[in-house]
Design an enzyme around this catalytic site. Structure first.
Site, PDB file in Angstrom:
ATOM      1  N   LYS A  62     -10.571   1.576  -4.078  1.00 43.56           N
ATOM      2  CA  LYS A  62     -11.919   1.352  -3.501  1.00 43.56           C
ATOM      3  C   LYS A  62     -11.959   1.676  -2.012  1.00 43.56           C
ATOM      4  CE  LYS A  62      -9.649  -2.695  -3.849  1.00 43.56           C
ATOM      5  NZ  LYS A  62      -8.946  -3.309  -4.969  1.00 43.56           N
ATOM      6  N   LYS A 101     -16.158  -2.615  -2.404  1.00 42.40           N
ATOM      7  CA  LYS A 101     -16.636  -2.506  -3.789  1.00 42.40           C
ATOM      8  C   LYS A 101     -18.161  -2.450  -3.812  1.00 42.40           C
ATOM      9  CE  LYS A 101     -12.571  -4.965  -5.427  1.00 42.40           C
ATOM     10  NZ  LYS A 101     -12.012  -6.297  -5.648  1.00 42.40           N
ATOM     11  N   ARG A 118       7.142   5.451  -3.408  1.00 42.53           N
ATOM     12  CA  ARG A 118       7.945   5.548  -2.176  1.00 42.53           C
ATOM     13  C   ARG A 118       9.443   5.529  -2.470  1.00 42.53           C
ATOM     14  NH1 ARG A 118       4.297   1.513   1.217  1.00 42.53           N
ATOM     15  NH2 ARG A 118       4.754   0.356  -0.677  1.00 42.53           N
ATOM     16  N   VAL A 144     -13.778  -0.987  -8.894  1.00 36.22           N
ATOM     17  CA  VAL A 144     -14.690  -2.126  -8.673  1.00 36.22           C
ATOM     18  C   VAL A 144     -14.565  -3.095  -9.845  1.00 36.22           C
ATOM     19  CG1 VAL A 144     -17.080  -2.845  -8.319  1.00 36.22           C
ATOM     20  CG2 VAL A 144     -16.311  -0.624  -7.448  1.00 36.22           C
ATOM     21  N   THR A 189       1.977  -2.409  -9.256  1.00 36.66           N
ATOM     22  CA  THR A 189       1.397  -3.310 -10.266  1.00 36.66           C
ATOM     23  C   THR A 189       0.593  -2.531 -11.300  1.00 36.66           C
ATOM     24  OG1 THR A 189       1.233  -4.940  -8.519  1.00 36.66           O
ATOM     25  CG2 THR A 189      -0.031  -5.385 -10.510  1.00 36.66           C
TER      26      THR A 189
HETATM   27  N1  LIG Z   1      -3.423  -4.824  -8.402  1.00 40.33           N
HETATM   28  C1  LIG Z   1      -4.649  -4.992  -8.853  1.00 40.33           C
HETATM   29  O1  LIG Z   1      -4.944  -5.976  -9.508  1.00 40.33           O
HETATM   30  C2  LIG Z   1      -5.702  -3.955  -8.551  1.00 40.33           C
HETATM   31  C3  LIG Z   1      -6.999  -4.143  -9.076  1.00 40.33           C
HETATM   32  C4  LIG Z   1      -7.975  -3.172  -8.857  1.00 40.33           C
HETATM   33  C5  LIG Z   1      -7.658  -2.062  -8.089  1.00 40.33           C
HETATM   34  N2  LIG Z   1      -6.392  -1.931  -7.579  1.00 40.33           N
HETATM   35  C6  LIG Z   1      -6.113  -0.739  -6.779  1.00 40.33           C
HETATM   36  O2  LIG Z   1      -5.083   0.015  -7.414  1.00 40.33           O
HETATM   37  C7  LIG Z   1      -4.304   0.666  -6.441  1.00 40.33           C
HETATM   38  C8  LIG Z   1      -2.829   0.279  -6.638  1.00 40.33           C
HETATM   39  O3  LIG Z   1      -2.713  -1.114  -6.480  1.00 40.33           O
HETATM   40  P1  LIG Z   1      -1.363  -1.905  -6.862  1.00 40.33           P
HETATM   41  O4  LIG Z   1      -1.729  -3.334  -6.881  1.00 40.33           O
HETATM   42  O5  LIG Z   1      -0.726  -1.295  -8.053  1.00 40.33           O
HETATM   43  O6  LIG Z   1      -0.499  -1.605  -5.555  1.00 40.33           O
HETATM   44  P2  LIG Z   1       1.074  -1.806  -5.365  1.00 40.33           P
HETATM   45  O7  LIG Z   1       1.619  -2.733  -6.386  1.00 40.33           O
HETATM   46  O8  LIG Z   1       1.279  -2.095  -3.924  1.00 40.33           O
HETATM   47  O9  LIG Z   1       1.647  -0.351  -5.683  1.00 40.33           O
HETATM   48  C9  LIG Z   1       1.441   0.742  -4.845  1.00 40.33           C
HETATM   49  C10 LIG Z   1       2.316   1.878  -5.341  1.00 40.33           C
HETATM   50  O10 LIG Z   1       2.073   3.026  -4.539  1.00 40.33           O
HETATM   51  C11 LIG Z   1       3.297   3.500  -4.020  1.00 40.33           C
HETATM   52  N3  LIG Z   1       3.051   4.022  -2.684  1.00 40.33           N
HETATM   53  C12 LIG Z   1       2.558   3.365  -1.616  1.00 40.33           C
HETATM   54  N4  LIG Z   1       2.497   4.179  -0.553  1.00 40.33           N
HETATM   55  C13 LIG Z   1       2.966   5.369  -0.982  1.00 40.33           C
HETATM   56  C14 LIG Z   1       3.188   6.609  -0.344  1.00 40.33           C
HETATM   57  N5  LIG Z   1       2.926   6.775   0.957  1.00 40.33           N
HETATM   58  N6  LIG Z   1       3.678   7.625  -1.095  1.00 40.33           N
HETATM   59  C15 LIG Z   1       3.973   7.464  -2.396  1.00 40.33           C
HETATM   60  N7  LIG Z   1       3.791   6.293  -3.045  1.00 40.33           N
HETATM   61  C16 LIG Z   1       3.307   5.269  -2.344  1.00 40.33           C
HETATM   62  C17 LIG Z   1       4.242   2.333  -3.980  1.00 40.33           C
HETATM   63  O11 LIG Z   1       5.565   2.803  -4.036  1.00 40.33           O
HETATM   64  P3  LIG Z   1       6.858   1.827  -4.098  1.00 40.33           P
HETATM   65  O12 LIG Z   1       6.711   1.074  -5.381  1.00 40.33           O
HETATM   66  O13 LIG Z   1       8.023   2.724  -4.120  1.00 40.33           O
HETATM   67  O14 LIG Z   1       6.761   0.955  -2.894  1.00 40.33           O
HETATM   68  C18 LIG Z   1       3.811   1.574  -5.251  1.00 40.33           C
HETATM   69  O15 LIG Z   1       4.485   2.082  -6.360  1.00 40.33           O
HETATM   70  C19 LIG Z   1      -4.896   0.263  -5.081  1.00 40.33           C
HETATM   71  O16 LIG Z   1      -5.824   1.229  -4.671  1.00 40.33           O
HETATM   72  C20 LIG Z   1      -5.609  -1.033  -5.394  1.00 40.33           C
HETATM   73  O17 LIG Z   1      -6.673  -1.295  -4.517  1.00 40.33           O
HETATM   74  C21 LIG Z   1      -5.425  -2.849  -7.799  1.00 40.33           C
END
Ligand SMILES: NC(=O)c1ccc[n+]([C@@H]2O[C@H](COP(=O)([O-])OP(=O)(O)OC[C@H]3O[C@@H](n4cnc5c(N)ncnc54)[C@H](OP(=O)(O)O)[C@@H]3O)[C@@H](O)[C@H]2O)c1
Length: 440
Positions: free
Chosen positions: A107, A207, A46, A134, A14
């Site tokens: 976080k 956070k 991944r 955060v 995302t």
């Molecule tokens: N989403 C939000 O609104 C939001 C807000 C604030 C903070 N965050 C933080 O931002 C970070 C990312 O969040 P997200 O929502 O973008 O997560 P997400 O949509 O689940 O994306 C995670 C990404 O990391 C990759 N990944 C996971 N495990 C991996 C591994 N072992 N090796 C290599 N790549 C790996 C996944 O690969 P694949 O795509 O190939 O599965 C995916 O591309 C997190 O720390 C989250 O807490 C998110």
């Protein structure tokens, strides 16, 4: 124009995919603003075959994040995978040990290893930036870490989990149960399939632990947080709170007390006319009370690909604009070695008002008996009322609602134990703390 800033991105979900899109779409604009281009040199995730809606054809693909962090020709490593453990931890550590700057939104990683990583960053002359970790797009890290330098913070608190705030808002506005609102949040993609981490308060706690360190100059103590989620909040509580002029929010609160720093995450009643009570849906809010600035309240998008990527981009731009050899801002506002040990103030000593909802058998003298136990424990009552709205049949148990003036947590717990011993209670009492924001 100076040499391009070369970045590598681990995680293309995302946030990561949004970041790539923004960097590609606004390449020229960012180059002008930062005085140098920002070039994506390497990426990893991944599944290499997954279509992420962005063009990765010119970018070097790594099969694992640690190799990218250790080997890629980059100036900044962007960690957007998530998770407190590996590969995020090892990859961030490997980048910092090479003197490569790190930007992360993670976080969970910072709550578990933030101080350790900050020390490694300093040792190797690298920056560790994490504005997105955060409250998503709200620039609260920069406010605490840089803008408010010299202030003594007395309290920091906020609504830091959009899922919980969405559920509580929907329960109140539509009169629906917790379970129904959770299902709706999952349907809309606001809540994970396994929502425990959000609704039990852990996400807010992570956070909060980061904000506490920045606000009070102490080491992160994510395990020393009093934690209560929103799963026990009923529609009856929300309606009773509304009748009394309050709304219920899941707040993370950290405050300085005479016995140490108190950190707690729990459902909280806030006065209906306070600004924080008006923060609805997935929106986040963070308030900081300090001696020089006074009260600062920031409200905005706490999650979502674009809002989070915007904060990540701000961190990258800071690095792009920084002068070579300039003194770096320490990750937690002061050198890692100057962070004080965290001294926990137990919630038992928390002083504030309380909302107490008791379901009791309809017996003579119960009302007076409850009031008596409160008085014995020096608890002064703002109101005590029988809430019969939901129980028209006189054979049904009655609901009694008490609102206390400021009192100690320990006194409330003692009074509840005594009341439980009387034998007229039905089910568990509900206790919700009342928070009175200073100005907002
Ligand atoms: N989403 C939000 O609104 C939001 C807000 C604030 C903070 N965050 C933080 O931002 C970070 C990312 O969040 P997200 O929502 O973008 O997560 P997400 O949509 O689940 O994306 C995670 C990404 O990391 C990759 N990944 C996971 N495990 C991996 C591994 N072992 N090796 C290599 N790549 C790996 C996944 O690969 P694949 O795509 O190939 O599965 C995916 O591309 C997190 O720390 C989250 O807490 C998110």
């Amino acid at each position: 124009m100076a040499d391009a800033l070369k970045i590598g991105i681990a995680g293309l979900g995302t946030v990561g995919a949004s970041l790539v899109r923004i960097l590609q779409d606004r390449h020229e604009m960012l180059a002008t603003t930062c005085g140098r281009a920002i070039e994506i040199m390497a990426v990893t995730a991944r599944d290499r075959s997954r279509d992420r809606g962005v063009n990765l054809s010119e970018i070097k693909w790594f099969d694992d994040a640690v190799s990218l962090a250790s080997e890629a020709d980059i100036d900044v490593f962007i960690e957007l995978m998530g998770g407190a453990g590996d590969p995020a931890y090892s990859a961030v550590k490997a980048a910092l040990q090479r003197g490569i700057h790190v930007v992360t939104a993670n976080k969970a990683l910072l709550a578990a290893h933030g101080i350790d990583l900050a020390g490694i960053a300093e040792e190797h002359g690298a920056l560790l930036n994490y504005e997105a970790a955060v409250a998503g797009g709200i620039p609260v890290i920069k406010a605490l870490r840089e803008s408010m330098t010299g202030n003594t913070v007395s309290r920091v608190y906020g609504i830091m989990n959009g899922t919980c705030n969405y559920i509580l808002t929907k329960m109140e506005k539509e009169g629906l149960s917790f379970e129904d609102c959770l299902k709706e949040a999952q349907r809309l993609g606001y809540a994970e399939a396994d929502p425990a981490f959000d609704i039990e308060g852990n996400d807010t706690a992570h956070k909060l632990s980061i904000l506490t360190s920045l606000a009070f100059g102490t080491a992160i103590a994510a395990d020393d947080i009093y934690l209560e989620g929103i799963t026990n909040i009923s529609i009856e509580d929300i309606q009773a709170a509304a009748d009394l002029g309050y709304r219920i929010k899941l707040l993370g609160v950290a405050q300085r007390t005479e016995s140490g720093i108190e950190q707690r995450v729990h459902p909280t009643m806030v006065p209906y006319d306070s600004v924080i009570a008006q923060v609805d849906g997935v929106t986040n809010a963070v308030a900081i009370e300090s001696d020089i600035l006074g009260e600062l309240l920031m409200v905005g998008p706490g999650a979502g690909g674009n809002a989070t990527a915007s904060a990540v981009l701000g961190d990258i731009a800071d690095i792009a604009k920084s002068r070579p050899g300039a003194q770096h801002v320490p990750a937690f506002g002061r050198p890692a070695t100057a962070l004080l040990p965290y001294k926990r103030a137990r919630i038992q000593s928390h002083e504030g008002g309380y909302f107490i909802r008791l379901k009791v058998l309809d017996r003579t003298g119960v009302f007076a008996n409850i009031a008596g136990h409160m008085a014995e424990n020096d608890i002064s009552l703002e109101s005590i009322m029988q809430h019969s709205k939901h129980y028209v049949d006189s054979a049904e148990p009655k609901t009694i609602i008490l609102v206390t003036h400021a009192t100690f947590e320990a006194s409330v717990r003692k009074a509840i134990v005594a009341i439980k011993g009387e034998g007229y209670l039905v089910g568990e009492p509900q206790v919700i703390r009342i928070e009175r924001p200073k100005a907002v």
